[in-house]
Design a protein around this motif. Structure first.
Motif, PDB file in Angstrom:
ATOM      1  N   TYR A 186     -11.979  -1.614  11.247  1.00 57.96           N
ATOM      2  CA  TYR A 186     -10.727  -2.355  11.082  1.00 57.96           C
ATOM      3  C   TYR A 186     -10.101  -2.611  12.450  1.00 57.96           C
ATOM      4  O   TYR A 186     -10.215  -1.790  13.358  1.00 57.96           O
ATOM      5  N   LEU A 188      -7.490  -2.207  14.336  1.00 57.22           N
ATOM      6  CA  LEU A 188      -6.226  -1.471  14.491  1.00 57.22           C
ATOM      7  C   LEU A 188      -5.362  -2.029  15.614  1.00 57.22           C
ATOM      8  O   LEU A 188      -4.138  -2.001  15.547  1.00 57.22           O
ATOM      9  N   ALA A 423       6.808  -3.337   2.105  1.00 55.42           N
ATOM     10  CA  ALA A 423       6.404  -1.995   1.663  1.00 55.42           C
ATOM     11  C   ALA A 423       5.131  -1.561   2.388  1.00 55.42           C
ATOM     12  O   ALA A 423       4.975  -0.396   2.761  1.00 55.42           O
ATOM     13  N   VAL A 424       4.229  -2.517   2.614  1.00 55.44           N
ATOM     14  CA  VAL A 424       2.998  -2.187   3.344  1.00 55.44           C
ATOM     15  C   VAL A 424       3.345  -1.826   4.792  1.00 55.44           C
ATOM     16  O   VAL A 424       2.797  -0.880   5.359  1.00 55.44           O
ATOM     17  N   ARG A 427       4.602   1.650   4.936  1.00 55.93           N
ATOM     18  CA  ARG A 427       3.526   2.652   4.834  1.00 55.93           C
ATOM     19  C   ARG A 427       2.735   2.726   6.146  1.00 55.93           C
ATOM     20  O   ARG A 427       2.276   3.790   6.546  1.00 55.93           O
ATOM     21  N   LEU A 428       2.601   1.588   6.815  1.00 60.83           N
ATOM     22  CA  LEU A 428       1.910   1.587   8.110  1.00 60.83           C
ATOM     23  C   LEU A 428       2.676   2.458   9.109  1.00 60.83           C
ATOM     24  O   LEU A 428       2.100   3.271   9.843  1.00 60.83           O
ATOM     25  N   VAL A 431       2.203   6.136   8.329  1.00 61.87           N
ATOM     26  CA  VAL A 431       0.895   6.670   8.685  1.00 61.87           C
ATOM     27  C   VAL A 431       0.809   6.981  10.188  1.00 61.87           C
ATOM     28  O   VAL A 431       0.276   7.998  10.602  1.00 61.87           O
TER      29      VAL A 431
ATOM     30  N   LEU B 201      -9.223  -3.742   1.757  1.00 66.52           N
ATOM     31  CA  LEU B 201      -7.780  -3.484   1.781  1.00 66.52           C
ATOM     32  C   LEU B 201      -7.019  -4.304   0.745  1.00 66.52           C
ATOM     33  O   LEU B 201      -5.914  -3.938   0.338  1.00 66.52           O
ATOM     34  N   GLN B 437      -8.508   4.577  11.090  1.00 64.72           N
ATOM     35  CA  GLN B 437      -8.932   3.367  10.367  1.00 64.72           C
ATOM     36  C   GLN B 437      -8.905   3.608   8.857  1.00 64.72           C
ATOM     37  O   GLN B 437      -8.436   2.775   8.091  1.00 64.72           O
ATOM     38  N   LYS B 439      -7.045   5.520   7.255  1.00 62.18           N
ATOM     39  CA  LYS B 439      -5.673   5.593   6.746  1.00 62.18           C
ATOM     40  C   LYS B 439      -5.143   4.224   6.334  1.00 62.18           C
ATOM     41  O   LYS B 439      -4.157   4.123   5.602  1.00 62.18           O
ATOM     42  N   MET B 440      -5.791   3.164   6.829  1.00 59.72           N
ATOM     43  CA  MET B 440      -5.353   1.835   6.430  1.00 59.72           C
ATOM     44  C   MET B 440      -5.565   1.614   4.927  1.00 59.72           C
ATOM     45  O   MET B 440      -4.886   0.814   4.308  1.00 59.72           O
ATOM     46  N   LEU B 441      -6.519   2.326   4.350  1.00 64.67           N
ATOM     47  CA  LEU B 441      -6.743   2.236   2.905  1.00 64.67           C
ATOM     48  C   LEU B 441      -5.503   2.726   2.152  1.00 64.67           C
ATOM     49  O   LEU B 441      -5.135   2.200   1.111  1.00 64.67           O
ATOM     50  N   GLN B 442      -4.890   3.747   2.721  1.00 61.55           N
ATOM     51  CA  GLN B 442      -3.652   4.304   2.182  1.00 61.55           C
ATOM     52  C   GLN B 442      -2.506   3.292   2.348  1.00 61.55           C
ATOM     53  O   GLN B 442      -1.732   3.075   1.443  1.00 61.55           O
ATOM     54  N   VAL B 443      -2.457   2.712   3.559  1.00 62.11           N
ATOM     55  CA  VAL B 443      -1.372   1.777   3.877  1.00 62.11           C
ATOM     56  C   VAL B 443      -1.343   0.626   2.868  1.00 62.11           C
ATOM     57  O   VAL B 443      -0.282   0.223   2.397  1.00 62.11           O
ATOM     58  N   PHE B 444      -2.524   0.098   2.543  1.00 61.26           N
ATOM     59  CA  PHE B 444      -2.582  -1.028   1.616  1.00 61.26           C
ATOM     60  C   PHE B 444      -2.686  -0.563   0.158  1.00 61.26           C
ATOM     61  O   PHE B 444      -2.812  -1.375  -0.745  1.00 61.26           O
ATOM     62  N   GLY B 445      -2.638   0.744  -0.022  1.00 58.27           N
ATOM     63  CA  GLY B 445      -2.696   1.290  -1.375  1.00 58.27           C
ATOM     64  C   GLY B 445      -4.019   1.018  -2.060  1.00 58.27           C
ATOM     65  O   GLY B 445      -4.099   0.891  -3.278  1.00 58.27           O
TER      66      GLY B 445
END
Lengths: 447, 473
Positions: A186, A188, A423-424, A427-428, A431, B201, B437, B439-445
């Motif tokens: 990804y 980042l 909301a995303v 969450r970003l 994290v 994602l 990286q 954790k992005m799965l978490q970010v996008f749920g």
């Protein structure tokens, strides 16, 4: 382990083993909207930066990453501001291969030093960000700062191949790589570029360089009305020439850059192109023909003056503030076709509000900067900002309040409203910075 | 297979003609362009964002993995099912919703074929820049998922540099809109995170792209070499001289002979390598650059440099390049396309390594490079009926990847990680890097709801570096 509260009351002391500096002068340099950090800390490496962040996170101290403070005032006024984290001791070049057009530098390197360094090989980063030579690579990336030259190859976002990021967990994370094409994992780095110091601290960046054009030429002309400006803009964009940058200005504040001492009627248009001698000959004849068809005379500008004018165009926000400390600087971004219509509306709104207004608009990023200088303290500041923001949104764009007197900044939203992707974003943030210690509350929606 | 409750629910969302569930039909979806994995439980073809959201919610409720898919032209196994699940095919969402010529923008659904967009905006003098070799078939949604490149991304950037905004259906079924029609909307660059995230994602249901103006002039040159090394040296020399080609491709003798036999593009059969170089821009700039390119090629011992005299000649040269994979299919029962990146100045030594690795494993390797940006596509020839050859190819490919990384490069420049290279990720990323990286799965749920089993190493490989060539090859 002592509690965070005790530490705060005891002063910042040292962070991650790095002594915090607390003298007035150092702290004042990083003041934001009148708020001084309680201390400034100067790590010397990626690992030290990560230790500082880990220690601050453990103690719940709010940290704002910075370097030269050319854009530090952008964003909501800080609620908490314990330490400024300055990367001034991190300015090394780690990797440079001119034949590959790739460089890796530490984030504290000044933009001017960077351009000078790669310029010896005829290379550059085709960017002219606010803050100019004094901006830092880290700052340029963290704010995705780009001036009118972004029309050429985009913004720092498009030139960043990789980076290292110090996290509040005390780690140094790598994103991307060192090659110009790379889709492993990804991306980042994209989320760090333009994150305004709220996710992690960019400590190192690998950037894609470009060859500098052999010659550059700046021309100026007057567009008497916004209709004329629109016509010129359309003709240029429809022509085969690809300018390095193009901007147009209006000024009632005597602060914006200009051709002559007298106030021109209408809008000054500035356009720069680059290439070989033969290419430049063709370009200048094309621009001349377009100007002529509109009944305007085109004037070439000698290079030293051109440099000075472009610097002031790029750094309009700071140039205006130096001349008028009480100025309000607004930056609208919108689709190119709506630029002139928005500007017309904006000038009529500010005219009605009783401010003197300077504007700098440029193609590429489709940016309209407005500098409002109140004639007296009684002007309807909040209502005017709200009206201008509504206009930017009506024309399909958005508006940032970049700069305003501190008390006004506390009453308006710097970034505007959030949308359905917020909301995303939250969450970003969670994290990367679960305790919310990095530039807390300063970015859109209080991120 | 019977029409299970799941299938009936899918049909309720997408209609009878919007769901495939017969085993013989599902077999087609076992493959992408990498190879075969296993057939999905069903394939569903939504036509609207609301239908996508409905399918996503259904899958979530039933805990069935969803695998988004475009044309299935991907080369890393990104669009195949690994452990069962439903393929969410976006090919029926193929509307160009809006073309805005003055703003140079288009808004499209994900199933629009790459080349169809350029064709649709050509009348305005515009085109969409990223041009994967599969552009006649591949979809823009797939391009977004893989952050696709192509020969002409050298000068103007890959997919991520041309996508401004997305409509995304999250794994929760919620619909969000990232970015905007203009650059510079405040907030985190979620568009940048989505592009290249390989369908894990969120499901992209609408894409806002930037369109570029067609250049006034294009010059296409073919430089012919007796030594492949001289061709690679030319690439470094061009970059060092500040000549920015719009495209700079290399084919070695092995490959170009196959191509020539298939397409008769006029490539010389007896040469060791050719460079296909394109310069563009203002007429004067293109002419000057073409002269400079010619001079640099000759200085680096090109046997000859030919300039395409007209558009037909140009098209023919490109046809040869873009059909190269097909042409190689004629000379070898199977071949495995690799995708690696190195700093472009290291091309000469990489070419030597390629030869060495080929010799070591006793396999023929054809080389097609997007040489200008150091993106390599070695083609490893084998016969899938011979397991030993397959094994040699897999080993050679892993060694090539390790070599790319040793030279400061990456394991994929444009094909993506997918299932193919997930086990190679630790070559370039630390555990901390990968953790962030993930954790992005978490970010996008997203969790593991979308395209599971891709990109990240399983951790089951015990240190052995392996590419995953898939089932049948």
């Amino acid at each position: 382990m002592a509690s965070a509260v005790e530490h705060v009351s005891a002063g910042v002391g040292s962070l991650g083993g790095i002594a915090a500096v607390t003298d007035q002068e150092s702290r004042a340099r990083y003041a934001i909207d009148g708020v001084l950090p309680r201390a400034v800390v100067y790590p010397s490496s990626a690992e030290e930066t990560a230790s500082v962040l880990a220690s601050a996170a453990e103690r719940g101290l709010a940290v704002v990453p910075c370097r030269n403070a050319t854009q530090l005032d952008i964003g909501a006024p800080p609620g908490r501001y314990d330490a400024a984290l300055s990367l001034k001791n991190m300015a090394s070049v780690w990797y440079y291969e001119p034949a590959d057009l790739v460089i890796t530098v530490e984030a504290g390197m000044k933009f001017g030093d960077f351009q000078h360094f790669v310029g010896r090989d005829g290379l550059w980063l085709p960017l002219d960000p606010p803050g100019g030579a004094g901006a830092s690579i880290g700052g340029v990336l963290a704010t995705n700062a780009a001036g009118p030259m972004r029309i050429l190859h985009g913004t720092p976002r498009d030139m960043t191949l990789g980076m290292k990021i110090a996290t509040v967990e005390g780690k140094v994370i790598k994103a991307g790589g060192r090659v110009v094409k790379n889709v492993a994992g990804y991306d980042l780095g994209k989320s760090l570029v333009g994150s305004w110091g709220t996710l992690g601290v960019i400590v190192e960046a690998t950037l894609k360089l470009f060859p500098r054009p052999a010659r550059r030429e700046t021309y100026t002309l007057i567009g008497r009305t916004l209709d004329r400006v629109r016509e010129f803009r359309r003709n240029i964009l429809a022509s085969p020439i690809a300018p390095l940058r193009m901007a147009y200005l209006s000024d009632e504040t005597s602060a914006a850059p200009r051709t002559s001492a007298s106030q021109p009627e209408g809008f000054e248009i500035w356009i720069e192109a680059g290439g070989s001698e033969r290419v430049m000959a063709r370009i200048s004849s094309e621009i001349e023909a377009i100007a002529k068809s509109m009944g305007s005379a085109l004037a070439p500008v000698e290079s030293e003056r051109a440099t000075a004018v472009w610097e002031r165009i790029s750094d309009f926000r700071n140039a205006l503030a130096r001349a008028h400390p009480d100025a309000v600087v607004l930056k609208a971004s919108l689709p190119v076709a709506q630029m002139e219509a928005f500007l017309g509306r904006a000038l009529s709104i500010t005219g009605g509000a009783g401010t003197r207004t300077a504007s700098v608009s440029y193609l590429g990023g489709e940016t309209v900067y407005l500098g409002l200088v109140p004639r007296n303290s009684e002007w309807p500041a909040e209502a005017t900002v709200a009206q201008l923001r509504a206009a930017a949104e009506e024309f399909g764009g958005a508006m940032i309040v970049e700069r305003a007197p501190a008390e006004l900044k506390r009453r308006v939203s710097a970034w505007g409203e959030t949308k359905d992707d917020f909301a995303v974003m939250q969450r970003l943030k969670k994290v990367w910075d679960p305790k919310g210690i990095l530039s807390p509350g300063r970015f859109i929606g209080g991120l | 297979m019977r029409a299970s409750a799941h299938i009936r629910e899918l049909i309720a969302i997408a209609g009878t003609d919007g769901v495939l569930w017969n085993p013989e039909e599902l077999m087609l979806y076992e493959y992408d362009a990498l190879s075969a994995a296993r057939p999905p439980d069903a394939v569903v073809f939504p036509r609207t964002t609301a239908q996508v959201a409905g399918i996503v919610k259904l899958a979530r409720r039933k805990k069935i993995p969803l695998v988004p898919r475009g044309a299935g032209t991907g080369l890393s196994g990104g669009a195949v099912v690994t452990e069962g699940g439903i393929v969410l095919s976006l090919v029926r969402m193929k509307q160009i919703i809006e073309v805005d010529p003055e703003n140079q923008r288009a808004r499209v659904q994900p199933g629009v074929v790459n080349l169809d967009l350029s064709a649709a905006v050509a009348k305005h003098g515009l085109y969409y820049v990223p041009d994967p070799s599969s552009q006649r078939a591949c979809t823009l949604g797939g391009n977004v998922a893989e952050n696709s490149g192509g020969p002409h991304t050298l000068a103007y950037g890959v997919t991520t540099n041309h996508v401004l905004g997305l409509e995304v259906v999250l794994a929760s079924g919620e619909v969000i809109h990232t970015g905007a029609k203009f650059w510079g909307r405040p907030g985190y660059d979620l568009t940048g995170l989505m592009v290249g995230s390989e369908g894990m994602l969120g499901i992209v249901t609408e894409i806002t792209v930037r369109l570029a103006r067609k250049p006034e002039a294009v010059k296409t040159l073919l430089a012919i070499y007796d030594q492949a090394r001289d061709a690679t040296r030319t690439v470094a020399a061009l970059t060092a001289r500040g000549i920015t080609a719009a495209a700079l491709e290399m084919m070695d003798g092995f490959t170009l002979r196959a191509v020539e036999e298939a397409t008769h593009a006029g490539y010389p059969m007896d040469s060791a390598a050719v460079l296909l170089i394109e310069v563009e821009g203002l007429r004067e700039a293109a002419e000057e650059q073409a002269e400079q390119v010619q001079a640099v090629c000759m200085e680096n011992h090109a046997r000859a440099v030919r300039l395409a005299g007209n558009n037909d000649e140009r098209e023919l040269l490109w046809k040869g390049r873009k059909n190269a994979f097909g042409a190689l299919g004629r000379i070898s029962p199977n071949f495995y396309v690799q995708d690696g990146v190195i700093p472009r100045t290291r091309l000469p030594e990489m070419l030597d390594s390629m030869e060495r690795i080929g010799r070591k494993h006793g396999i023929a390797i054809g080389n097609i490079f997007h040489a200008g940006d150091g993106n390599l596509h070695p083609l490893l020839m084998y016969d899938a009926r011979k397991p030993a050859e397959r094994e040699s190819v897999a080993k050679a490919a892993a060694e090539i990847m390790a070599e790319c990384v040793a030279l400061g490069g990456s394991i994929t420049g444009e094909h993506g990680v997918g299932i193919e290279k997930s086990e190679l990720m630790p070559l370039i990323f630390s555990e901390d890097d990968l953790e962030m990286q993930k954790k992005m799965l978490q970010v996008f749920g997203a969790g593991e709801a979308l395209n599971p089993g891709k990109v990240f190493p399983s951790g089951k490989m015990c240190g052995e570096l392996r590419v995953q060539m898939g089932g049948a090859g």
